[in-house]
Design a protein around this motif. Structure first.
Motif, PDB file in Angstrom:
ATOM      1  N   GLU A  48     -25.045   0.450  -8.469  1.00  0.00           N
ATOM      2  CA  GLU A  48     -23.697   1.003  -8.338  1.00  0.00           C
ATOM      3  C   GLU A  48     -23.705   2.516  -8.573  1.00  0.00           C
ATOM      4  O   GLU A  48     -23.041   3.271  -7.857  1.00  0.00           O
ATOM      5  CB  GLU A  48     -22.754   0.326  -9.340  1.00  0.00           C
ATOM      6  N   LEU A  49     -24.457   2.954  -9.583  1.00  0.00           N
ATOM      7  CA  LEU A  49     -24.558   4.393  -9.833  1.00  0.00           C
ATOM      8  C   LEU A  49     -25.238   5.097  -8.664  1.00  0.00           C
ATOM      9  O   LEU A  49     -24.796   6.167  -8.220  1.00  0.00           O
ATOM     10  CB  LEU A  49     -25.333   4.656 -11.127  1.00  0.00           C
ATOM     11  N   ALA A  50     -26.311   4.513  -8.153  1.00  0.00           N
ATOM     12  CA  ALA A  50     -27.001   5.119  -7.015  1.00  0.00           C
ATOM     13  C   ALA A  50     -26.080   5.241  -5.807  1.00  0.00           C
ATOM     14  O   ALA A  50     -26.107   6.250  -5.085  1.00  0.00           O
ATOM     15  CB  ALA A  50     -28.244   4.299  -6.663  1.00  0.00           C
ATOM     16  N   ASP A  51     -25.246   4.242  -5.593  1.00  0.00           N
ATOM     17  CA  ASP A  51     -24.298   4.309  -4.477  1.00  0.00           C
ATOM     18  C   ASP A  51     -23.312   5.453  -4.656  1.00  0.00           C
ATOM     19  O   ASP A  51     -22.970   6.157  -3.685  1.00  0.00           O
ATOM     20  CB  ASP A  51     -23.539   2.981  -4.358  1.00  0.00           C
ATOM     21  N   ARG A  52     -22.845   5.658  -5.887  1.00  0.00           N
ATOM     22  CA  ARG A  52     -21.917   6.763  -6.140  1.00  0.00           C
ATOM     23  C   ARG A  52     -22.599   8.099  -5.903  1.00  0.00           C
ATOM     24  O   ARG A  52     -21.999   9.028  -5.341  1.00  0.00           O
ATOM     25  CB  ARG A  52     -21.380   6.700  -7.575  1.00  0.00           C
ATOM     26  N   TRP A  53     -23.841   8.211  -6.351  1.00  0.00           N
ATOM     27  CA  TRP A  53     -24.558   9.462  -6.143  1.00  0.00           C
ATOM     28  C   TRP A  53     -24.824   9.709  -4.664  1.00  0.00           C
ATOM     29  O   TRP A  53     -24.847  10.857  -4.220  1.00  0.00           O
ATOM     30  CB  TRP A  53     -25.855   9.452  -6.939  1.00  0.00           C
ATOM     31  N   ALA A  54     -25.050   8.649  -3.902  1.00  0.00           N
ATOM     32  CA  ALA A  54     -25.266   8.813  -2.459  1.00  0.00           C
ATOM     33  C   ALA A  54     -24.022   9.400  -1.801  1.00  0.00           C
ATOM     34  O   ALA A  54     -24.112  10.253  -0.908  1.00  0.00           O
ATOM     35  CB  ALA A  54     -25.631   7.471  -1.829  1.00  0.00           C
ATOM     36  N   GLU A  55     -22.844   8.968  -2.258  1.00  0.00           N
ATOM     37  CA  GLU A  55     -21.599   9.508  -1.705  1.00  0.00           C
ATOM     38  C   GLU A  55     -21.396  10.961  -2.118  1.00  0.00           C
ATOM     39  O   GLU A  55     -20.776  11.746  -1.395  1.00  0.00           O
ATOM     40  CB  GLU A  55     -20.418   8.661  -2.187  1.00  0.00           C
ATOM     41  N   GLN A  56     -21.920  11.326  -3.288  1.00  0.00           N
ATOM     42  CA  GLN A  56     -21.736  12.677  -3.809  1.00  0.00           C
ATOM     43  C   GLN A  56     -22.765  13.668  -3.259  1.00  0.00           C
ATOM     44  O   GLN A  56     -22.594  14.879  -3.395  1.00  0.00           O
ATOM     45  CB  GLN A  56     -21.845  12.638  -5.344  1.00  0.00           C
ATOM     46  N   ALA A  57     -23.844  13.162  -2.646  1.00  0.00           N
ATOM     47  CA  ALA A  57     -24.894  14.046  -2.140  1.00  0.00           C
ATOM     48  C   ALA A  57     -24.299  15.086  -1.192  1.00  0.00           C
ATOM     49  O   ALA A  57     -23.493  14.768  -0.320  1.00  0.00           O
ATOM     50  CB  ALA A  57     -25.970  13.229  -1.425  1.00  0.00           C
ATOM     51  N   GLY A  58     -24.695  16.327  -1.411  1.00  0.00           N
ATOM     52  CA  GLY A  58     -24.188  17.417  -0.593  1.00  0.00           C
ATOM     53  C   GLY A  58     -22.920  18.052  -1.117  1.00  0.00           C
ATOM     54  O   GLY A  58     -22.395  18.990  -0.520  1.00  0.00           O
ATOM     55  N   HIS A  59     -22.409  17.529  -2.244  1.00  0.00           N
ATOM     56  CA  HIS A  59     -21.159  18.049  -2.815  1.00  0.00           C
ATOM     57  C   HIS A  59     -21.377  18.656  -4.197  1.00  0.00           C
ATOM     58  O   HIS A  59     -20.513  18.580  -5.060  1.00  0.00           O
ATOM     59  CB  HIS A  59     -20.108  16.939  -2.894  1.00  0.00           C
ATOM     60  N   GLY A  60     -22.528  19.244  -4.405  1.00  0.00           N
ATOM     61  CA  GLY A  60     -22.796  19.899  -5.673  1.00  0.00           C
ATOM     62  C   GLY A  60     -23.684  19.072  -6.576  1.00  0.00           C
ATOM     63  O   GLY A  60     -23.965  17.902  -6.305  1.00  0.00           O
ATOM     64  N   PRO A  61     -24.142  19.676  -7.686  1.00  0.00           N
ATOM     65  CA  PRO A  61     -25.077  18.989  -8.576  1.00  0.00           C
ATOM     66  C   PRO A  61     -24.430  17.838  -9.334  1.00  0.00           C
ATOM     67  O   PRO A  61     -23.218  17.797  -9.527  1.00  0.00           O
ATOM     68  CB  PRO A  61     -25.531  20.095  -9.527  1.00  0.00           C
ATOM     69  N   VAL A  62     -25.285  16.923  -9.754  1.00  0.00           N
ATOM     70  CA  VAL A  62     -24.880  15.769 -10.555  1.00  0.00           C
ATOM     71  C   VAL A  62     -25.185  16.066 -12.022  1.00  0.00           C
ATOM     72  O   VAL A  62     -26.243  16.634 -12.340  1.00  0.00           O
ATOM     73  CB  VAL A  62     -25.634  14.498 -10.104  1.00  0.00           C
ATOM     74  N   ALA A  63     -24.277  15.690 -12.924  1.00  0.00           N
ATOM     75  CA  ALA A  63     -24.514  15.814 -14.366  1.00  0.00           C
ATOM     76  C   ALA A  63     -25.223  14.550 -14.830  1.00  0.00           C
ATOM     77  O   ALA A  63     -24.601  13.513 -15.042  1.00  0.00           O
ATOM     78  CB  ALA A  63     -23.199  16.014 -15.109  1.00  0.00           C
ATOM     79  N   LEU A  64     -26.534  14.636 -14.959  1.00  0.00           N
ATOM     80  CA  LEU A  64     -27.328  13.433 -15.224  1.00  0.00           C
ATOM     81  C   LEU A  64     -26.940  12.737 -16.519  1.00  0.00           C
ATOM     82  O   LEU A  64     -26.754  11.524 -16.551  1.00  0.00           O
ATOM     83  CB  LEU A  64     -28.818  13.794 -15.274  1.00  0.00           C
ATOM     84  N   GLN A  65     -26.878  13.507 -17.618  1.00  0.00           N
ATOM     85  CA  GLN A  65     -26.622  12.870 -18.907  1.00  0.00           C
ATOM     86  C   GLN A  65     -25.286  12.145 -18.922  1.00  0.00           C
ATOM     87  O   GLN A  65     -25.176  11.032 -19.441  1.00  0.00           O
ATOM     88  CB  GLN A  65     -26.661  13.912 -20.027  1.00  0.00           C
ATOM     89  N   LYS A  66     -24.263  12.763 -18.383  1.00  0.00           N
ATOM     90  CA  LYS A  66     -22.939  12.149 -18.371  1.00  0.00           C
ATOM     91  C   LYS A  66     -22.980  10.799 -17.678  1.00  0.00           C
ATOM     92  O   LYS A  66     -22.510   9.781 -18.207  1.00  0.00           O
ATOM     93  CB  LYS A  66     -21.945  13.079 -17.682  1.00  0.00           C
TER      94      LYS A  66
END
Length: 455
Positions: free
Chosen positions: A121-139
């Protein structure tokens, strides 16, 4: 012979720790200046003795007492007794019971499918966010970690009627009761409400076990119910389990992705191994996880460089001699895990990321306490095996789908916040990656590496 160390200060050592940038950095400075055994002022515990040599630690490995003053901050979570400072006579049987659950393969397998779904589920969210700025890993990853341990400790998905509310309530408890200053709650009413809610959830799960006659020892609450423990002790155990594990996996995975972003050759090697073992699936099955042997080396090296828990402490119950120094009973022994992991006598070029340090050939030449990411002795982490399964699974899911690059201009600074945290998170660019062609021939072996790593 007096143990070397800095002069004592009127502030109990608070100023020295602050000037160093935190207790984790202070330990590196102390041992670089004074050697493997150092006397220093530990805020909250008076004078302590820090030991950064793994051979000398052997003499303390049997100690089964924690300094009670250092664990007073856990009091709000405990209705019965503070499980972290139980006396040795009570702690031994309790530890064996917890190990029967946490360390057992049936327990890991029982929850593995749900862990996989949460990571996906997290990977799917990150896939949607790709190209829209960095991800805050720890959060994101500590939120995932908390969700996983909540479901684990509360009996799986069936035990959580409202998993989002459970995780949100525990975050309130953490921020209000266990804030960085460990002082009074900022909002006692909301914290008390959240804590009462969590205890009610645990009570409901306990009642369901008793009503259904369940005796599944791969289930934490089921094992505690079967052992005849009273509800207060079960609630305390669940709360302390959530506390101990809520950040560990997420932080370990975050630092690992950070290091792989800085070391693309190692990231490529992990990717090739994942494509070979996992194929076109989104995640390895439980048996396949054991075949990701290079990924395991990477995770271990990451936890050497950034141990999730950078230190620990014990209290001696008898006279000890450490490196020729007399240590009386009642002394607080401080375990500077990060300083141990940076000891150049056992880790050449200690700040260099080199997963091959953990090949069987290299590991065989080191003392067993040179690497202690989960503590040591009878107070070592009972959930270390579970944490490794969770971390390797999450890494496998994420690295199968993405490549991680450091966010331009973002500085990553380790600080202490119960765990070794990054001050302004670890922000990375997440990009989908193309699968490697599955290679049938073995990869070039590193020195001392097992052929099985490439099967």
């Amino acid at each position: 012979m007096r143990i070397p160390g800095p002069e004592e200060r009127d502030d109990g050592g608070v100023g020295a720790v602050a000037a160093a940038g935190g207790l984790h950095l202070y330990q590196l400075r102390l041992h670089a200046e004074y050697g493997p055994v150092v006397r220093f002022q530990l805020p909250g515990a008076g004078t302590a003795v820090s030991v950064a040599d793994p051979v000398l630690l052997e003499a303390t490995a049997h100690v089964d007492k924690r300094p009670e003053r250092l664990f007073e901050f856990l009091a709000p979570l405990c209705e019965a007794e503070n499980l972290q400072v139980l006396n040795a006579a009570e702690h031994g049987p309790w530890r064996r019971l917890l190990l029967s659950v946490f360390a057992g393969r049936p327990s890991h397998e029982r929850h593995y499918a749900r862990f996989t779904a949460l990571a996906t589920e997290l990977a799917d969210r990150w896939a949607e966010q790709a190209g829209h700025g960095p991800v805050a890993l720890q959060k994101d990853l500590t939120s995932l970690s908390l969700r996983m341990i909540c479901e684990y400790a509360l009996g799986g998905a069936a035990g959580l009627a409202d998993p989002e509310r459970v995780t949100a309530a525990f975050e309130v408890v953490l921020s209000e009761y266990l804030g960085r200053d460990r002082g009074a709650p900022r909002d006692g009413a909301s914290a008390a409400e959240a804590l009462a809610y969590l205890r009610g959830v645990v009570d409901d799960v306990i009642a369901a076990h008793r009503a259904g006659g369940r005796t599944d020892r791969s289930d934490l609450i089921g094992a505690l119910v079967e052992a005849g423990e009273r509800p207060e002790r079960i609630r305390d155990t669940v709360m302390v389990t959530l506390l101990a594990a809520h950040h560990t996996t997420g932080v370990a995975v975050s630092w690992t992705l950070h290091l792989l972003g800085l070391n693309p050759a190692a990231a490529d090697r992990v990717a090739v191994e994942l494509d070979r073992v996992v194929g076109d699936r989104v995640a390895p099955d439980f048996a396949g996880l054991r075949r990701l042997t290079y990924l395991e080396l990477v995770l271990k090296e990451s936890m050497r460089l950034y141990p999730p828990g950078p230190y620990g402490a014990r209290e001696t119950t008898e006279h000890l001699v450490l490196g020729g120094y007399e240590v009386p009973a009642g002394t607080t022994i401080f375990y500077p895990f990060w300083a141990l992991h940076m000891n150049p006598a056992y880790w050449p070029e200690p700040r260099t990321f080199r997963p091959e340090r953990f090949t069987p050939a290299e590991a065989a030449g080191r003392p067993r306490f040179a690497y202690v990411p989960f503590g040591l002795g009878p107070r070592g982490c009972e959930g270390s095996g579970l944490a490794m399964v969770e971390a390797e699974l999450v890494l496998a899911v994420l690295l199968k789908r993405f490549r991680f690059r450091p966010a331009p201009g973002h500085e990553v600074t380790p600080v202490e916040r119960f765990v070794l945290w990054a001050a302004d998170d670890i922000r990375m660019i997440v990009e989908p990656r193309e699968p490697h062609a599955v290679r049938r021939e073995p990869l070039p072996a590193q020195d001392g590496e097992r052929d099985a790593w490439h099967t």
